[in-house]
Design a protein around this motif. Structure first.
Motif, mmCIF file in Angstrom:
data_model
loop_
_atom_site.group_PDB
_atom_site.id
_atom_site.type_symbol
_atom_site.label_atom_id
_atom_site.label_comp_id
_atom_site.label_asym_id
_atom_site.label_seq_id
_atom_site.Cartn_x
_atom_site.Cartn_y
_atom_site.Cartn_z
ATOM 1 N N VAL A 165 42.702 35.702 38.397
ATOM 2 C CA VAL A 165 43.863 35.125 39.074
ATOM 3 C C VAL A 165 43.504 34.781 40.519
ATOM 4 O O VAL A 165 43.916 33.737 41.050
ATOM 5 C CB VAL A 165 45.065 36.085 38.995
ATOM 6 N N ARG A 166 42.709 35.623 41.155
ATOM 7 C CA ARG A 166 42.266 35.319 42.522
ATOM 8 C C ARG A 166 41.398 34.058 42.542
ATOM 9 O O ARG A 166 41.493 33.236 43.458
ATOM 10 C CB ARG A 166 41.520 36.521 43.089
ATOM 11 N N ARG A 167 40.576 33.887 41.538
ATOM 12 C CA ARG A 167 39.717 32.703 41.457
ATOM 13 C C ARG A 167 40.543 31.426 41.303
ATOM 14 O O ARG A 167 40.102 30.347 41.683
ATOM 15 C CB ARG A 167 38.748 32.822 40.274
ATOM 16 N N ALA A 168 41.738 31.543 40.749
ATOM 17 C CA ALA A 168 42.589 30.369 40.557
ATOM 18 C C ALA A 168 43.192 29.869 41.855
ATOM 19 O O ALA A 168 43.708 28.746 41.909
ATOM 20 C CB ALA A 168 43.694 30.686 39.554
ATOM 21 N N GLY A 169 43.153 30.675 42.906
ATOM 22 C CA GLY A 169 43.765 30.284 44.173
ATOM 23 C C GLY A 169 45.238 30.658 44.198
ATOM 24 O O GLY A 169 45.695 31.520 43.434
ATOM 25 N N ASP A 170 45.982 30.000 45.053
ATOM 26 C CA ASP A 170 47.414 30.293 45.184
ATOM 27 C C ASP A 170 48.151 29.677 43.997
ATOM 28 O O ASP A 170 48.274 28.451 43.897
ATOM 29 C CB ASP A 170 47.941 29.720 46.499
ATOM 30 N N ILE A 171 48.634 30.525 43.093
ATOM 31 C CA ILE A 171 49.317 30.003 41.906
ATOM 32 C C ILE A 171 50.828 30.234 41.969
ATOM 33 O O ILE A 171 51.528 30.017 40.978
ATOM 34 C CB ILE A 171 48.744 30.606 40.609
#
Length: 349
Positions: A165-171
């Motif tokens: 989820v952190r790798r996805a950026g601001d979601i």
């Protein structure tokens, strides 16, 4: 008297045996852990069925297991904060701390990392499906007394999902789709909901785990066992900003590329089959998709322990069966049956 450990040891495809391994004296700098609980991971299942996962091939007998918690049995190291009898979750990563990636703050990408129960390096690092096993002090994270060890053992898969989820950026406020409703897909869903997503869709070919995803709060459930027309319609009506590919299949990755919106993001969590696979990669260019890998975790392990301890994520709601460590071969077979299992946990007795 020489100590020994009973360990679930893989010799080849579907050849997992409970073997007594002699243990020598605890080496300097090490901590010996008494097994308390462990989760069976998808990679354990791949090793069990094929003696490989992705590009990692088992070359020598391998003790499986990397989702582990237990109790400190012996210490032969400078180990601040640890004492005999202490309950700990064990981070399966053993990084070097001095390579370029470690110095950059990416210990999960350490060039010299060893990972418990994995054939990623040779000689392989043995895993934690054993009544006693050894770790370095930095791998041992104390667990509060109120946290069951079977919950602490699931800090590792939760850390994987927090990192993804952190790798996805601001979601926050975004619409996501997840391909694969196994434990990692379900925990990624919970982690993404904590990050403030607007809505979610879970895609799979198996009805039982999809029903589980619905109970955990997925807004849309998409069964693609009979084709992907429903998925395409859903994506057309309400485009996905972010796709998490968790299934580890070429079909899952192709669907993620096809259904994420132009300018969207794909995070690859699942371990794809080894070697080359056919995917519609040109669409990554044409749709200007951000394609990001997510490999294991770093600081998220301690974060996962904290979330489990304070009730922020209830990992035990995924557990569908518990079996004693001595029955590990049968427990692996149960875990492979997606019609009956979501997460199988091994216990000390």
């Amino acid at each position: 008297m020489t100590a020994s450990a009973l360990a679930a040891t893989l010799f080849g495809p579907e050849d997992l045996r409970m073997i007594e391994h002699p243990l020598g004296p605890l080496a300097p700098g090490m901590v010996r852990i008494r097994f308390g609980a462990a989760g069976i991971c998808g990679s354990d299942m791949h090793y069990f069925r094929h003696a490989r996962t992705g590009d990692f091939v088992v070359k020598d007998p391998l003790i499986l297991g990397h989702e582990i918690a237990g109790e400190v049995a012996e210490i032969n190291a400078d180990a601040p904060g640890l004492k005999v009898g202490q309950r700990v979750a064990v981070n399966p990563s053993r990084w070097c701390g001095h390579c370029a990636r470690c110095r950059e703050g990416g210990a999960n990408l350490c060039e010299n990392i060893y990972f418990m129960g994995s054939a990623s390096k040779y000689p392989h690092m043995q895993g934690g499906f054993a009544t006693l096993f050894d770790a370095v002090p930095a791998q041992c994270v104390p667990v509060p007394d109120h946290v069951p060890l079977k919950a602490a053992a699931l800090a590792e898969p939760l850390a994987v999902c927090l990192h993804a989820v952190r790798r996805a950026g601001d979601i926050a406020g975004k619409r996501i789709v997840l391909f694969g409703s196994g434990p990692i897909g379900l925990l990624t869903l919970l982690a993404a909901k904590r990050a403030g997503i607007a809505s979610s869709a879970m895609v799979d070919i198996a009805p039982a785990p999809l029903a589980f995803a619905a109970r955990l709060g997925a807004d849309d459930i998409v069964d693609v066992s009979g084709g992907d027309d429903g998925l395409k319609d859903l994506a057309a009506r309400n485009p996905f900003d972010v796709a998490f590919e968790v299934s580890g299949t070429a079909a899952g990755l192709a669907s993620a590329i096809a259904t994420v919106r132009r300018g969207g993001t794909i995070v690859q969590i699942g371990n794809l089959p080894g070697g080359s696979i056919p995917v519609p990669a040109n669409a990554i260019m044409a749709k200007e998709i951000d394609f990001r890998g997510s490999f294991r975790f770093d600081r998220e392990f301690d974060e996962a322990i904290a979330l489990i301890a304070d009730g922020g994520v209830d990992v035990l709601q995924l557990v569908t069966a518990e079996r004693p460590l001595a029955e590990a071969p049968d427990a692996l077979r149960l875990a492979l049956d997606r019609s009956r299992s979501v997460k199988v946990v091994l216990t000390a007795n």
